[in-house]
Design a protein around this motif. Structure first.
Motif, mmCIF file in Angstrom:
data_model
loop_
_atom_site.group_PDB
_atom_site.id
_atom_site.type_symbol
_atom_site.label_atom_id
_atom_site.label_comp_id
_atom_site.label_asym_id
_atom_site.label_seq_id
_atom_site.Cartn_x
_atom_site.Cartn_y
_atom_site.Cartn_z
ATOM 1 N N PRO A 3 0.877 -1.092 -0.086
ATOM 2 C CA PRO A 3 0.027 0.279 0.119
ATOM 3 C C PRO A 3 0.733 1.099 -0.003
ATOM 4 C CG PRO A 3 -0.553 -1.516 1.685
ATOM 5 C CD PRO A 3 0.653 -1.965 1.042
ATOM 6 N N GLU A 4 0.376 2.428 -0.468
ATOM 7 C CA GLU A 4 1.135 3.542 -0.611
ATOM 8 C C GLU A 4 1.451 4.003 0.848
ATOM 9 O OE1 GLU A 4 0.240 7.962 -2.039
ATOM 10 O OE2 GLU A 4 -0.985 6.441 -2.799
ATOM 11 N N GLY A 5 2.725 4.407 1.296
ATOM 12 C CA GLY A 5 3.307 5.051 2.273
ATOM 13 C C GLY A 5 4.048 3.835 3.099
ATOM 14 N N VAL A 6 3.773 2.419 2.889
ATOM 15 C CA VAL A 6 4.503 1.449 3.428
ATOM 16 C C VAL A 6 5.874 1.464 3.369
ATOM 17 C CG1 VAL A 6 5.002 -0.939 3.583
ATOM 18 C CG2 VAL A 6 2.553 -0.070 3.573
ATOM 19 N N ALA A 7 6.573 1.804 1.917
ATOM 20 C CA ALA A 7 7.756 1.700 1.795
ATOM 21 C C ALA A 7 8.526 3.156 2.591
ATOM 22 C CB ALA A 7 8.301 2.032 0.413
ATOM 23 N N GLN A 8 7.924 4.040 2.836
ATOM 24 C CA GLN A 8 8.426 5.252 3.667
ATOM 25 C C GLN A 8 8.243 4.847 4.996
ATOM 26 O OE1 GLN A 8 6.299 9.027 2.958
ATOM 27 N NE2 GLN A 8 7.267 10.026 4.481
ATOM 28 N N LEU A 60 6.560 8.928 13.199
ATOM 29 C CA LEU A 60 5.594 8.627 12.457
ATOM 30 C C LEU A 60 4.305 9.487 12.645
ATOM 31 C CD1 LEU A 60 6.008 4.942 12.213
ATOM 32 C CD2 LEU A 60 6.359 6.386 10.167
ATOM 33 N N GLY A 61 4.025 10.333 13.800
ATOM 34 C CA GLY A 61 2.921 10.671 14.531
ATOM 35 C C GLY A 61 1.866 9.899 14.701
ATOM 36 N N ILE A 62 2.397 8.843 15.343
ATOM 37 C CA ILE A 62 1.359 7.719 15.723
ATOM 38 C C ILE A 62 1.299 7.703 17.423
ATOM 39 C CG2 ILE A 62 1.456 6.221 13.707
ATOM 40 C CD1 ILE A 62 3.495 4.565 15.624
ATOM 41 N N LEU A 63 0.336 7.050 17.842
ATOM 42 C CA LEU A 63 0.336 6.909 19.364
ATOM 43 C C LEU A 63 0.353 5.377 19.617
ATOM 44 C CD1 LEU A 63 -0.152 7.857 22.293
ATOM 45 C CD2 LEU A 63 -2.612 7.717 21.762
ATOM 46 N N ILE A 64 1.226 5.006 20.370
ATOM 47 C CA ILE A 64 1.540 3.522 20.757
ATOM 48 C C ILE A 64 0.930 3.249 22.096
ATOM 49 C CG2 ILE A 64 3.008 1.413 20.986
ATOM 50 C CD1 ILE A 64 4.614 2.775 18.796
ATOM 51 N N GLU A 65 -0.179 2.703 22.359
ATOM 52 C CA GLU A 65 -0.593 2.340 23.769
ATOM 53 C C GLU A 65 0.059 1.282 24.338
ATOM 54 O OE1 GLU A 65 -3.091 4.094 25.288
ATOM 55 O OE2 GLU A 65 -3.662 5.313 23.343
ATOM 56 N N ASP A 66 0.075 1.167 25.852
ATOM 57 C CA ASP A 66 0.922 0.169 26.530
ATOM 58 C C ASP A 66 0.243 -1.400 25.904
ATOM 59 O OD1 ASP A 66 2.485 1.649 27.902
ATOM 60 O OD2 ASP A 66 1.182 1.882 29.803
ATOM 61 N N ASP A 67 -0.908 -1.379 25.642
ATOM 62 C CA ASP A 67 -1.580 -2.901 25.383
ATOM 63 C C ASP A 67 -1.214 -3.094 23.776
ATOM 64 O OD1 ASP A 67 -3.447 -0.782 24.556
ATOM 65 O OD2 ASP A 67 -5.218 -1.965 24.857
ATOM 66 N N GLU A 75 9.406 -8.981 17.252
ATOM 67 C CA GLU A 75 10.036 -10.417 17.102
ATOM 68 C C GLU A 75 10.785 -10.239 15.878
ATOM 69 O OE1 GLU A 75 9.008 -15.014 16.272
ATOM 70 O OE2 GLU A 75 7.552 -13.814 16.409
ATOM 71 N N THR A 76 10.500 -9.648 14.757
ATOM 72 C CA THR A 76 11.274 -9.335 13.504
ATOM 73 C C THR A 76 11.082 -8.037 12.819
ATOM 74 O OG1 THR A 76 9.258 -10.128 12.253
ATOM 75 C CG2 THR A 76 10.903 -11.926 12.955
ATOM 76 N N PHE A 77 12.100 -7.602 11.988
ATOM 77 C CA PHE A 77 11.987 -6.381 11.321
ATOM 78 C C PHE A 77 10.606 -6.357 10.705
ATOM 79 C CE2 PHE A 77 12.696 -3.581 7.659
ATOM 80 C CZ PHE A 77 12.946 -2.599 8.199
ATOM 81 N N GLY A 78 10.079 -7.278 10.071
ATOM 82 C CA GLY A 78 8.773 -7.406 9.285
ATOM 83 C C GLY A 78 7.642 -7.124 10.333
ATOM 84 N N ALA A 79 7.673 -7.692 11.351
ATOM 85 C CA ALA A 79 6.441 -7.536 12.346
ATOM 86 C C ALA A 79 6.590 -6.090 12.721
ATOM 87 C CB ALA A 79 6.690 -8.514 13.443
ATOM 88 N N LEU A 80 7.650 -5.371 13.126
ATOM 89 C CA LEU A 80 7.679 -4.087 13.673
ATOM 90 C C LEU A 80 7.393 -3.079 12.558
ATOM 91 C CD1 LEU A 80 8.265 -2.050 15.835
ATOM 92 C CD2 LEU A 80 10.780 -2.111 15.048
ATOM 93 N N THR A 81 7.716 -3.414 11.260
ATOM 94 C CA THR A 81 7.204 -2.585 10.056
ATOM 95 C C THR A 81 5.795 -2.479 9.802
ATOM 96 O OG1 THR A 81 9.296 -2.661 9.269
ATOM 97 C CG2 THR A 81 7.795 -2.085 7.687
ATOM 98 N N ARG A 82 5.263 -4.099 10.061
ATOM 99 C CA ARG A 82 3.688 -4.126 9.844
ATOM 100 C C ARG A 82 2.767 -3.456 11.006
ATOM 101 N NH1 ARG A 82 5.408 -9.035 8.342
ATOM 102 N NH2 ARG A 82 5.149 -9.916 10.528
ATOM 103 N N PHE A 83 3.398 -3.358 12.132
ATOM 104 C CA PHE A 83 2.668 -2.874 13.285
ATOM 105 C C PHE A 83 2.922 -1.192 13.107
ATOM 106 C CE2 PHE A 83 3.221 -0.268 17.270
ATOM 107 C CZ PHE A 83 2.138 -0.829 17.713
ATOM 108 N N ALA A 84 4.024 -0.668 12.514
ATOM 109 C CA ALA A 84 4.223 0.800 12.442
ATOM 110 C C ALA A 84 3.279 1.153 11.136
ATOM 111 C CB ALA A 84 5.439 1.072 12.197
ATOM 112 N N SER A 85 3.251 0.241 10.191
ATOM 113 C CA SER A 85 2.445 0.803 9.014
ATOM 114 C C SER A 85 0.878 0.601 9.394
ATOM 115 C CB SER A 85 2.559 -0.399 8.001
ATOM 116 O OG SER A 85 3.933 -0.203 7.451
ATOM 117 N N ASP A 86 0.395 -0.238 10.078
ATOM 118 C CA ASP A 86 -0.986 -0.393 10.482
ATOM 119 C C ASP A 86 -1.435 0.670 11.410
ATOM 120 O OD1 ASP A 86 -0.946 -2.848 9.236
ATOM 121 O OD2 ASP A 86 -1.037 -4.189 11.423
#
Length: 90
Positions: A3-8, A60-67, A75-86
């Motif tokens: 999706p657009e923005g994921v590479a950035q 990224l201008g996001i809010l990460i809640e404790d939960d 666990e992996t770079f891919g998991a962290l990137t997916r989390f940040a993208s989501d």
């Protein structure tokens, strides 16, 4: 196709890992989706996780809640990137 923005976002995650953990650009550039992070990178200890997440929030201008935070997202770079993208693209 991503999706657009994921590479950035991936570039931002790489830069944040480099800056917060003091990793070389070459090392971080070699990370792929399966590269293990937490538990595999000695630089990424529990104190560094807090700094990493705070810096990702700022960049990224996001809010990460404790939960939101669990072992799977780090666990992996891919998991962290997916989390940040989501978070950033919702």
């Amino acid at each position: 196709m991503q999706p657009e923005g994921v590479a950035q976002i991936e570039d931002t995650v790489r830069a944040t890992l480099r800056d917060v953990l003091g990793l070389t650009a070459e090392r971080v550039a070699a990370f792929d989706a399966t590269t293990p992070l937490f538990g595999a990178l000695p630089e990424l200890d529990s104190m560094a996780v807090a700094g990493l997440l705070t810096e990702l929030e700022d960049r990224l201008g996001i809010l990460i809640e404790d939960d939101d935070v669990d072992a799977d997202m780090l666990e992996t770079f891919g998991a962290l990137t997916r989390f940040a993208s989501d978070k950033a693209l919702q």
